[in-house]
Write a protein that holds these residues in place. Structure first.
Motif, mmCIF file in Angstrom:
data_model
loop_
_atom_site.group_PDB
_atom_site.id
_atom_site.type_symbol
_atom_site.label_atom_id
_atom_site.label_comp_id
_atom_site.label_asym_id
_atom_site.label_seq_id
_atom_site.Cartn_x
_atom_site.Cartn_y
_atom_site.Cartn_z
ATOM 1 N N VAL A 153 3.423 -12.646 -0.640
ATOM 2 C CA VAL A 153 2.581 -11.566 -0.160
ATOM 3 C C VAL A 153 3.354 -10.303 -0.658
ATOM 4 O O VAL A 153 4.294 -9.889 -0.319
ATOM 5 C CB VAL A 153 2.519 -11.721 1.481
ATOM 6 C CG1 VAL A 153 1.843 -10.511 2.104
ATOM 7 C CG2 VAL A 153 1.936 -12.952 1.891
ATOM 8 N N LEU A 213 2.147 -5.797 -0.574
ATOM 9 C CA LEU A 213 1.224 -4.863 -0.143
ATOM 10 C C LEU A 213 1.578 -3.710 -0.804
ATOM 11 O O LEU A 213 2.514 -3.233 -0.317
ATOM 12 C CB LEU A 213 0.971 -4.886 1.556
ATOM 13 C CG LEU A 213 0.327 -5.892 2.135
ATOM 14 C CD1 LEU A 213 0.672 -6.175 3.490
ATOM 15 C CD2 LEU A 213 -1.082 -6.015 1.915
ATOM 16 N N ALA A 227 -3.725 -5.623 -1.888
ATOM 17 C CA ALA A 227 -3.025 -6.634 -1.729
ATOM 18 C C ALA A 227 -2.890 -7.819 -2.565
ATOM 19 O O ALA A 227 -4.021 -8.138 -3.381
ATOM 20 C CB ALA A 227 -3.895 -7.126 -0.373
ATOM 21 N N PHE A 259 -6.954 -12.238 0.995
ATOM 22 C CA PHE A 259 -7.016 -10.876 1.493
ATOM 23 C C PHE A 259 -8.189 -11.122 2.571
ATOM 24 O O PHE A 259 -7.999 -10.657 3.681
ATOM 25 C CB PHE A 259 -7.205 -9.885 0.456
ATOM 26 C CG PHE A 259 -7.491 -8.308 1.056
ATOM 27 C CD1 PHE A 259 -8.789 -7.868 1.100
ATOM 28 C CD2 PHE A 259 -6.353 -7.713 1.654
ATOM 29 C CE1 PHE A 259 -8.901 -6.679 1.175
ATOM 30 C CE2 PHE A 259 -6.473 -6.619 2.351
ATOM 31 C CZ PHE A 259 -7.929 -5.818 2.005
ATOM 32 N N HIS A 289 -7.998 -12.013 6.401
ATOM 33 C CA HIS A 289 -7.236 -11.458 7.258
ATOM 34 C C HIS A 289 -7.525 -10.290 7.843
ATOM 35 O O HIS A 289 -8.074 -9.520 7.152
ATOM 36 C CB HIS A 289 -5.506 -11.488 6.719
ATOM 37 C CG HIS A 289 -5.049 -12.706 6.447
ATOM 38 N ND1 HIS A 289 -4.210 -13.219 7.228
ATOM 39 C CD2 HIS A 289 -5.119 -13.478 5.362
ATOM 40 C CE1 HIS A 289 -3.667 -14.159 6.973
ATOM 41 N NE2 HIS A 289 -4.265 -14.416 5.659
ATOM 42 N N MET A 327 -6.422 -6.673 8.966
ATOM 43 C CA MET A 327 -5.786 -5.734 8.376
ATOM 44 C C MET A 327 -5.515 -4.495 9.217
ATOM 45 O O MET A 327 -6.705 -4.131 9.811
ATOM 46 C CB MET A 327 -6.077 -5.250 7.062
ATOM 47 C CG MET A 327 -6.124 -6.569 6.071
ATOM 48 S SD MET A 327 -4.602 -7.148 5.596
ATOM 49 C CE MET A 327 -3.569 -5.833 5.032
ATOM 50 N N SER A 374 -11.781 -9.122 8.926
ATOM 51 C CA SER A 374 -11.611 -9.585 7.677
ATOM 52 C C SER A 374 -12.892 -9.431 6.876
ATOM 53 O O SER A 374 -12.655 -9.174 5.721
ATOM 54 C CB SER A 374 -11.479 -11.193 7.758
ATOM 55 O OG SER A 374 -12.510 -11.740 8.450
ATOM 56 N N ASN A 377 -9.454 -6.807 -3.256
ATOM 57 C CA ASN A 377 -8.376 -6.886 -2.441
ATOM 58 C C ASN A 377 -7.638 -5.459 -2.029
ATOM 59 O O ASN A 377 -6.414 -5.654 -2.153
ATOM 60 C CB ASN A 377 -7.355 -7.630 -3.078
ATOM 61 C CG ASN A 377 -7.786 -9.227 -3.403
ATOM 62 O OD1 ASN A 377 -8.659 -9.593 -2.439
ATOM 63 N ND2 ASN A 377 -7.313 -10.055 -4.146
ATOM 64 N N ARG A 436 -0.514 -6.648 7.175
ATOM 65 C CA ARG A 436 -1.391 -7.703 7.576
ATOM 66 C C ARG A 436 -1.071 -8.022 8.931
ATOM 67 O O ARG A 436 -0.136 -8.307 9.619
ATOM 68 C CB ARG A 436 -0.976 -9.028 6.892
ATOM 69 C CG ARG A 436 -2.003 -10.144 6.729
ATOM 70 C CD ARG A 436 -1.851 -11.372 5.739
ATOM 71 N NE ARG A 436 -0.548 -12.124 6.302
ATOM 72 C CZ ARG A 436 -0.249 -13.382 5.796
ATOM 73 N NH1 ARG A 436 -0.788 -13.841 4.553
ATOM 74 N NH2 ARG A 436 0.633 -14.092 6.243
ATOM 75 N N TYR A 485 2.582 -7.302 13.016
ATOM 76 C CA TYR A 485 2.041 -7.517 11.641
ATOM 77 C C TYR A 485 3.098 -8.506 11.319
ATOM 78 O O TYR A 485 4.286 -8.871 11.936
ATOM 79 C CB TYR A 485 2.127 -6.397 10.682
ATOM 80 C CG TYR A 485 3.501 -5.721 10.647
ATOM 81 C CD1 TYR A 485 3.982 -4.710 11.585
ATOM 82 C CD2 TYR A 485 4.469 -6.288 9.555
ATOM 83 C CE1 TYR A 485 5.146 -4.132 11.466
ATOM 84 C CE2 TYR A 485 5.650 -5.758 9.768
ATOM 85 C CZ TYR A 485 6.212 -4.682 10.654
ATOM 86 O OH TYR A 485 7.268 -4.033 10.598
ATOM 87 N N TYR A 544 3.638 -9.176 7.681
ATOM 88 C CA TYR A 544 3.751 -8.426 6.288
ATOM 89 C C TYR A 544 3.347 -7.053 6.497
ATOM 90 O O TYR A 544 2.190 -6.762 6.852
ATOM 91 C CB TYR A 544 3.220 -9.008 5.088
ATOM 92 C CG TYR A 544 3.725 -10.511 4.885
ATOM 93 C CD1 TYR A 544 3.118 -11.424 5.535
ATOM 94 C CD2 TYR A 544 4.953 -10.714 4.275
ATOM 95 C CE1 TYR A 544 3.413 -12.966 5.277
ATOM 96 C CE2 TYR A 544 5.446 -12.062 4.022
ATOM 97 C CZ TYR A 544 4.602 -13.019 4.825
ATOM 98 O OH TYR A 544 5.200 -14.338 4.412
ATOM 99 N N TRP A 545 4.021 -6.233 5.692
ATOM 100 C CA TRP A 545 3.786 -4.844 5.612
ATOM 101 C C TRP A 545 4.105 -4.220 4.205
ATOM 102 O O TRP A 545 5.178 -4.580 3.569
ATOM 103 C CB TRP A 545 3.758 -3.949 6.908
ATOM 104 C CG TRP A 545 5.623 -3.252 6.683
ATOM 105 C CD1 TRP A 545 6.629 -3.774 6.100
ATOM 106 C CD2 TRP A 545 5.708 -2.311 7.635
ATOM 107 N NE1 TRP A 545 7.809 -3.002 6.711
ATOM 108 C CE2 TRP A 545 7.107 -2.404 7.577
ATOM 109 C CE3 TRP A 545 5.299 -1.392 8.731
ATOM 110 C CZ2 TRP A 545 8.015 -1.398 8.153
ATOM 111 C CZ3 TRP A 545 6.164 -0.435 9.468
ATOM 112 C CH2 TRP A 545 7.313 -0.540 9.314
#
Length: 120
Positions: free
Chosen positions: A1, A3, A23, A28, A31, A33, A52, A76, A97, A107, A109-110
């Motif tokens: 992943v 970003l 992303a 993508f 999800h 965000m 999403s 994305n 995410r 989150y 992931y960032w």
């Protein structure tokens, strides 16, 4: 992943900036965000979340009417249009995410963050 944010920089009080977040490495369009911002004094602060499909958004009261979150699932990419910026909004802005509540900072992931500085 992965970003990757872009588009930050220096803005004058009352000015505008548009952040983008590219992303990759996951689907993508599946999800939720969000954007969060980070400052030494306030810590991590929730800004806005988008579902999403991109047809539902939630924003902190402090930015409502001035910031607009959006997404382009074909590209994305997540966006944050920021208008009427104020000096106290100087921060490192992260796309993330989202997990958990829509009005929250959680989150899994960032991105590395993009600095926004509001100053005259």
């Amino acid at each position: 992943v992965q970003l990757v944010e872009s588009g930050g920089g220096l803005a004058q009080p009352g000015g505008s900036l548009r952040l983008s977040c590219a992303a990759s490495g996951f689907t993508f369009s599946n999800h939720l965000m969000r954007w969060v911002r980070q400052t030494p004094g306030k810590g991590l602060e929730w800004v806005s979340t988008i579902n999403s499909a991109g047809n539902m958004v939630w924003s902190a009261d402090s930015v409502k009417g001035r910031f607009t979150i959006s997404r382009d699932n074909a590209k994305n990419t997540l966006y944050l249009q920021m208008n009427s910026l104020q000096p106290e909004e100087t921060a490192l802005y992260h796309c993330a995410r989202a997990i958990g509540k829509v009005r929250g900072i959680e989150y899994d992931y960032w991105g590395q963050g993009n600095q926004v500085t509001v100053s005259s």
